[in-house]
Every structure is written in structure tokens, then in C-alpha cells.
Design a protein around this motif. Structure first.
Motif, PDB file in Angstrom:
ATOM      1  N   ASP A  62       0.824  -1.200   0.000  1.00 16.43           N
ATOM      2  CA  ASP A  62       0.000   0.000   0.000  1.00 16.43           C
ATOM      3  C   ASP A  62       0.862   1.255   0.000  1.00 16.43           C
ATOM      4  N   ARG A  63       1.877   1.269   0.847  1.00 16.54           N
ATOM      5  CA  ARG A  63       2.763   2.438   0.886  1.00 16.54           C
ATOM      6  C   ARG A  63       3.490   2.598  -0.444  1.00 16.54           C
ATOM      7  N   PHE A  64       3.927   1.459  -0.995  1.00 14.78           N
ATOM      8  CA  PHE A  64       4.632   1.498  -2.272  1.00 14.78           C
ATOM      9  C   PHE A  64       3.733   2.078  -3.372  1.00 14.78           C
ATOM     10  N   LEU A  65       2.468   1.589  -3.431  1.00 20.93           N
ATOM     11  CA  LEU A  65       1.562   2.076  -4.464  1.00 20.93           C
ATOM     12  C   LEU A  65       1.282   3.558  -4.315  1.00 20.93           C
ATOM     13  N   THR A  66       1.003   3.984  -3.082  1.00 16.88           N
ATOM     14  CA  THR A  66       0.682   5.396  -2.852  1.00 16.88           C
ATOM     15  C   THR A  66       1.845   6.295  -3.243  1.00 16.88           C
ATOM     16  N   PHE A  67       3.046   5.888  -2.862  1.00 16.07           N
ATOM     17  CA  PHE A  67       4.239   6.682  -3.169  1.00 16.07           C
ATOM     18  C   PHE A  67       4.540   6.660  -4.667  1.00 16.07           C
ATOM     19  N   ALA A  68       4.448   5.471  -5.265  1.00 15.08           N
ATOM     20  CA  ALA A  68       4.940   5.321  -6.635  1.00 15.08           C
ATOM     21  C   ALA A  68       4.027   5.931  -7.669  1.00 15.08           C
ATOM     22  N   PHE A  69       2.706   5.886  -7.454  1.00 13.94           N
ATOM     23  CA  PHE A  69       1.799   6.403  -8.466  1.00 13.94           C
ATOM     24  C   PHE A  69       2.014   7.885  -8.727  1.00 13.94           C
ATOM     25  N   ALA A  70       2.616   8.588  -7.778  1.00 19.73           N
ATOM     26  CA  ALA A  70       2.864  10.016  -7.972  1.00 19.73           C
ATOM     27  C   ALA A  70       3.877  10.267  -9.077  1.00 19.73           C
ATOM     28  N   ALA A  71       4.756   9.303  -9.359  1.00 22.81           N
ATOM     29  CA  ALA A  71       5.853   9.576 -10.287  1.00 22.81           C
ATOM     30  C   ALA A  71       6.037   8.513 -11.354  1.00 22.81           C
ATOM     31  N   ALA A  72       5.233   7.449 -11.373  1.00 20.98           N
ATOM     32  CA  ALA A  72       5.482   6.336 -12.284  1.00 20.98           C
ATOM     33  C   ALA A  72       4.220   5.955 -13.038  1.00 20.98           C
ATOM     34  N   ASP A  73       4.416   5.384 -14.215  1.00 14.56           N
ATOM     35  CA  ASP A  73       3.308   4.859 -15.018  1.00 14.56           C
ATOM     36  C   ASP A  73       3.056   3.387 -14.746  1.00 14.56           C
ATOM     37  N   LEU A  74       4.110   2.639 -14.480  1.00 14.54           N
ATOM     38  CA  LEU A  74       4.009   1.199 -14.290  1.00 14.54           C
ATOM     39  C   LEU A  74       4.606   0.822 -12.942  1.00 14.54           C
ATOM     40  N   LEU A  75       3.918  -0.050 -12.208  1.00 20.53           N
ATOM     41  CA  LEU A  75       4.394  -0.540 -10.919  1.00 20.53           C
ATOM     42  C   LEU A  75       4.454  -2.061 -10.973  1.00 20.53           C
ATOM     43  N   VAL A  76       5.549  -2.619 -10.468  1.00 20.58           N
ATOM     44  CA  VAL A  76       5.759  -4.069 -10.566  1.00 20.58           C
ATOM     45  C   VAL A  76       6.375  -4.570  -9.278  1.00 20.58           C
TER      46      VAL A  76
ATOM     47  N   THR B 106      10.298 -13.212 -11.656  1.00 24.40           N
ATOM     48  CA  THR B 106       8.950 -13.384 -12.197  1.00 24.40           C
ATOM     49  C   THR B 106       8.035 -12.320 -11.614  1.00 24.40           C
ATOM     50  N   ILE B 107       7.185 -11.731 -12.436  1.00 28.35           N
ATOM     51  CA  ILE B 107       6.270 -10.682 -11.982  1.00 28.35           C
ATOM     52  C   ILE B 107       5.167 -11.303 -11.123  1.00 28.35           C
ATOM     53  N   THR B 108       5.011 -10.792  -9.892  1.00 27.21           N
ATOM     54  CA  THR B 108       3.971 -11.279  -8.986  1.00 27.21           C
ATOM     55  C   THR B 108       2.848 -10.262  -8.800  1.00 27.21           C
ATOM     56  N   PHE B 109       3.064  -9.020  -9.183  1.00 25.59           N
ATOM     57  CA  PHE B 109       2.045  -7.969  -9.059  1.00 25.59           C
ATOM     58  C   PHE B 109       2.347  -6.901 -10.098  1.00 25.59           C
ATOM     59  N   ALA B 110       1.300  -6.376 -10.746  1.00 25.44           N
ATOM     60  CA  ALA B 110       1.480  -5.320 -11.736  1.00 25.44           C
ATOM     61  C   ALA B 110       0.303  -4.359 -11.652  1.00 25.44           C
ATOM     62  N   ALA B 111       0.579  -3.071 -11.779  1.00 28.14           N
ATOM     63  CA  ALA B 111      -0.477  -2.054 -11.780  1.00 28.14           C
ATOM     64  C   ALA B 111      -0.001  -0.884 -12.616  1.00 28.14           C
TER      65      ALA B 111
ATOM     66  N   THR C 199       9.442   0.651 -10.126  1.00 24.89           N
ATOM     67  CA  THR C 199       8.616   1.651 -10.791  1.00 24.89           C
ATOM     68  C   THR C 199       9.220   1.996 -12.138  1.00 24.89           C
ATOM     69  N   PHE C 200       8.347   2.259 -13.120  1.00 22.52           N
ATOM     70  CA  PHE C 200       8.762   2.694 -14.451  1.00 22.52           C
ATOM     71  C   PHE C 200       8.087   4.034 -14.740  1.00 22.52           C
ATOM     72  N   GLY C 201       8.899   5.079 -14.920  1.00 24.38           N
ATOM     73  CA  GLY C 201       8.373   6.393 -15.260  1.00 24.38           C
ATOM     74  C   GLY C 201       8.977   6.883 -16.561  1.00 24.38           C
TER      75      GLY C 201
END
Length: 528
Positions: free
Chosen positions: A23-37, A44-49, A125-127
Motif C-alpha cells: 500500500d505504501r509502495f503504491l501510494t508513493f509510486a503512483f505520484a511519479a510512475a506509469d508502471l508498478l511491478v 517473475t512478476i507477482t504484481f502489476a499495476a 517503478t517505471f516512469g
């Protein structure tokens, strides 16, 4: 939530381990990234948003279970392997330029954290970046082959490969006219649709894309237009090399692809086997009898190239290099791997090296052993028998683990490496940086040396990016207790650059070409 002193102000329901972190990762990362993994063991990818559908054409959940490198352009996967190893070693990856596996190879900024928990779990994160990290260029043969091999280890439907061939008489002119070659490169890049282009030999090219190939007749017309501007008429031939190989293992498909590309580089369209990769594999298998005779009758020689201490310019040891009778080295090794003769080949080379050490009491020699042999219990037993019969020679033996075939059974490979280490034999990872597997080997296997792939050494003198890669490889190797060798050191400038980055030993034409084994180590005389 907790007070500064640590006492809970509420008693929320228990949550699964890692949920708060995510949750902390998502909240922080969405501010600066397009892809979260998030990734698990084995990358192996276990979560993607995030905006996966926009950038990569599929919903985020479609990528769960796929390898992480499926997100990255084929030519950038070596850089990804380096980035992940640095993340594992340091716990944090600062923003790093890398290209996505989309039609345009969009430049993105990759960053990540390694949270406490299972080894190999990372949050990434990918921005987007405002501009590509470097201009597109036509890759050389080896780099293109590695990228193509990496592509077919992913989902087959995501890869497409085209081959482009100029007439023989024009190819000979292209080899002598760098300005013509440059214009052909530009036409190829312009019509490539964002794919990876490679020069397999003068006038012969490959084009690798993640999905559908561009319009090949239009691409050929662009190149023919360049030829006409030089007064050269001729038809540019193109073909699609099918990468579907459902009946083949990933290792077999990789070897078949290397065989196909090597034959195309030497013979053009005429060198391609019918039936795509499956046909190429059949073509290799037909040579099994000849390969077996070369090994069994010892119809090969070993040449020795010195590895030199960069400070004192004295020979540290020599590498034994196989030269089979009647075959090119790469073709011979590729065929031996495909038809199951790698163990016999490696044992035959071991016998020759031990004989050389008996008659050259001052020599130290490194021999190459394939990843296929390393993971074989039968090979380990036969090798141990030979080594124990020559115990007095073992302090002068080094073994280089090659990556022509990726190790699948790491438990068996580790047992072989432990057997070698127990006998005092120094271990080295060869061609470090050439593929992502080498980084995994560094993490999982106990090695004394790492040999940096020569492509990085060659480019380090003119590319800050490659210089940074070499510096990172050195730092990573030293962090796990391994010393560093650089290969393909051909000029004093190469030697100065790698020495400045912390490389201890070097190998290359600057010092000597492969030849007969000297009787004793001596101050080095530069190759003339």
C-alpha cells in the motif's frame, strides 16, 4: 497507526505480511510512475499495476507470472540484469534509463526497492523520460544474437525476426565503403519500426521486433534506393525466420537460432534450413557423427592466450582455447551442445590441459566448461576422477564457467563447483554481462573471478553508459569477493580505462594473440 513511541493507537485487524508495504509502495509510486511491478524469485512478476494497457497493449494482470524482462526491449535486457543485481546488493536502485518492449522502444526511468522479505522480492517503478537514453544504432552480430536468444525464451507469439540480404557483389562493395554502409544502416533503422537491428556480416542484417514485423518490401525498397544513389543496382532480399518452436526446449531453440544466424551471416538466404528453428536443429543433429569423431580422435588443438596483470604486465595465467579440425569454433561448440557431446568435449579438453601442465611446470591454465556439463552428475564423477589422479597439478588450474547454455539445474551445478573448489581450483564466470544468467551465477555460485564481456570493454572507451556498466560490474563482483578480468583489451586506451575502473587482469591482442604455451611466465612482450 503507531505513536512515535511505537504503541498502537488502534488495534486494526491483522493484515497479510507485505500488505502495508504494498500500500505504501503504491501510494508513493503512483505520484511519479506509469508502471508498478513486484517480482518474486527468478525475476517473475507477482504484481502489476498502472498504464500497462496504454504502453504495452495488455492489462496489468496479464503480465503476472511472466518474466520481468518481457517488459524491456530486447537490447536492454543485459542492462536490466545489471540493475536487478545492483538492487539486490544495495537494497535500492536509483533512477536508471531503460527502454520498454513497446513498438517505439520508449525510454523510461526504472527505480526500485528491495524490501525485507524473501530473497528476490523487489518493488519496481517505471516512469517516462522526455527523450531516449541514446540514439538508435545497428547492433553488431554478437549483441543481436544475444537479444534474439533472449526473445525466444519468452512467449513465442511476442517475437518476430526478419533477415535482410544484399547481393554478393554489392556486399563486397559495402565492406569497402563505410559511407555506403552507414547510409544502408540509416535506411534500415528508418524502416525498422522501432525494432532492434543487427549487422550479422557486411550486407546481411537482422531485424527483431516484439510483435509484428514492419513492411519488409518497403524496407527493401528503402535500401535499394540507397544503392541506386551510388549507381548500384540489385535486389535486396528479405525473409521472415519463424521463431515458433513448440517442439523444442528453450535451450534447443536458442542453439538452433544461433546456428541459423551464423549460417545466414556466412551464406545468406542459401544458408537457412527449411522449417525454421526445427529445421536448423535437424541440420545440426545430422553432424553428430563427425563431431563425435573429432572429439574421440582428438582432432583438435588448444591455443593459449595470456591473461595479464595490468599493473606489472606479467602473465598471471593462460586461457586454453579450443580449435577443432575442420570446424569453426562457434559452430563446433553449438553442434556439440545440441547433439549431447558437450561432456565428452569438455573432458577431452581437460585431458589436454592436464597434459600441458605436466610438461610446462611454470604454467597456470584456465579451461572452459559448459553449463551443460556443470549440471551433469556423470560429468562431475568423470571429471573428479581425472582431477584426483593429477592432484599435484590442481593449484595451477582455473575453470571458467561459460554461458553458451544457461544452467537449469543449479543444485547439480553447485555440486560440481563445490567439488572443484574443494580441490583448490579457482573458478571464474566467463563473459560477464553478456546475458542475464551470469548475474544469477554470481549471486548463487562461489566464484573467485569474473571476466567482463569484451563488448563492454570495447565500447567503454567511447561510451559513458558502457563505462558505467563496467564500473557497476566491477563493484558488484568485488562486493561478493570476486576479482575482475577484462577481455578484448586491444589498445593501451582500453587497458587504461579498465584499470581505472578497478579491473585487475586483462586479456586481448594488446598483450598477445592465442598461440603455443610458453615454458615459463616472463615479462610480457607486446604482440606485434
Amino acid at each position: 497507526m503507531a505513536t512515535p513511541g511505537g504503541a498502537p493507537t488502534n488495534q486494526p485487524a491483522p493484515r497479510a505480511p507485505g500488505t502495508d508495504l504494498r500500500d505504501r509502495f503504491l501510494t508513493f509510486a503512483f505520484a511519479a510512475a506509469d508502471l508498478l511491478v513486484e517480482t518474486g524469485p527468478h525475476a517473475t512478476i507477482t504484481f502489476a499495476a498502472g498504464a500497462f494497457r496504454h504502453h504495452l497493449g495488455e492489462a496489468p494482470e496479464a503480465f503476472v507470472g511472466r518474466p520481468l524482462d518481457c517488459l524491456i526491449a530486447a537490447e536492454e535486457r543485459g542492462a536490466l540484469g545489471m540493475a536487478i543485481q545492483l538492487l539486490a546488493a544495495r537494497g535500492r536502485l536509483p533512477p536508471t534509463a531503460i527502454r520498454l518492449n513497446d513498438a517505439k522502444g520508449t525510454a523510461f526511468s526504472l527505480a526500485g526497492l528491495a524490501p525485507a522479505g524473501p530473497q528476490g522480492q523487489f518493488c519496481l517503478t517505471f516512469g517516462p523520460l522526455p527523450a531516449p537514453p541514446r540514439a538508435a544504432a545497428v547492433a553488431e552480430n554478437a549483441a543481436f544474437g544475444r537479444a534474439a536468444a533472449g526473445m525466444i525464451r519468452g512467449p513465442a507469439a511476442s517475437a518476430a525476426l526478419a533477415l535482410i540480404d544484399l547481393p554478393d557483389e554489392i556486399r563486397r562493395i559495402v565492406a569497402r565503403r563505410p559511407e555506403l554502409s552507414a547510409e544502408l544502416d540509416a535506411a534500415l533503422l528508418e524502416g525498422a519500426g522501432g525494432g532492434l537491428t543487427g549487422r550479422l556480416s557486411p550486407g546481411r542484417y537482422g531485424l527483431l521486433v516484439g510483435r509484428e514485423l514492419p513492411d519488409l518490401p518497403s524496407l527493401a525498397a528503402r535500401m535499394e534506393s540507397v544503392l541506386l544513389s551510388y549507381g548500384l543496382g540489385g535486389e535486396v532480399s528479405t525473409c521472415n525466420l519463424p521463431l515458433e518452436a513448440e517442439a523444442l526446449t528453450p535451450a534447443q531453440a536458442t542453439r538452433a537460432l544461433r546456428h541459423a544466424l551464423a549460417h545466414f551471416a556466412g551464406q545468406g538466404m542459401a544458408g537457412l534450413a527449411a522449417g525454421g528453428l526445427t529445421g536448423a536443429l535437424r541440420e545440426i543433429a545430422a553432424q553428430a557423427g563427425s563431431i563425435r569423431r573429432v572429439i574421440g580422435e582428438r582432432r583438435f588443438e588448444l591455443l593459449y592466450q595470456p591473461i595479464v596483470d595490468l599493473r606489472g604486465r606479467r602473465v598471471h595465467h593462460h586461457e586454453a582455447l579450443l580449435r577443432p579440425d575442420g570446424y569453426g569454433v562457434d559452430a563446433f561448440i553449438r553442434c556439440a551442445e545440441t547433439v549431447g557431446l558437450t561432456e565428452e568435449m569438455d573432458l577431452a579438453v581437460t585431458d589436454r590441459v592436464l597434459d600441458a601442465l605436466r610438461f610446462n611446470t611454470g604454467a597456470r591454465i584456465a579451461l572452459n566448461i559448459s553449463g551443460l556439463s556443470m549440471q551433469s552428475a556423470r560429468f562431475r564423477a568423470l571429471l573428479q576422477e581425472r582431477l584426483d589422479a593429477s592432484a599435484a597439478l590442481l593449484p595451477r588450474v582455473m575453470v571458467e564457467l561459460t554461458e553458451s547454455v544457461e544452467i537449469e539445474d543449479e543444485v547439480e551445478a553447485r555440486a560440481t563447483l563445490d567439488m572443484l573448489r574443494a580441490r583448490g581450483i579457482a573458478l571464474c564466470i566467463d563473459d560477464f554481462g553478456a546475458g542475464a544468467a551470469a548475474f544469477r551465477y554470481l549471486r548463487n555460485f562461489p566464484v573467485d573471478w569474473v571476466k567482463v564481456d569484451g563488448a563492454y570493454v570495447q565500447n567503454a572507451v567511447r561510451s559513458e553508459r558502457d563505462r558505467s556498466f563496467v564500473a557497476s560490474m566491477v563493484d558488484l563482483s568485488l562486493a561478493v569477493g570476486a576479482r575482475v578480468i577484462a577481455e578484448q583489451v586491444e589498445t593501451e586506451e582500453h587497458a587504461a580505462v579498465v584499470a581505472g575502473l578497478g579491473v585487475e587482469l586483462a586479456q586481448g591482442y594488446l598483450f598477445a594473440r592465442p598461440g603455443r604455451l610458453p615454458t615459463a611466465a616472463a615479462p610480457l612482450r607486446r604482440a606485434g
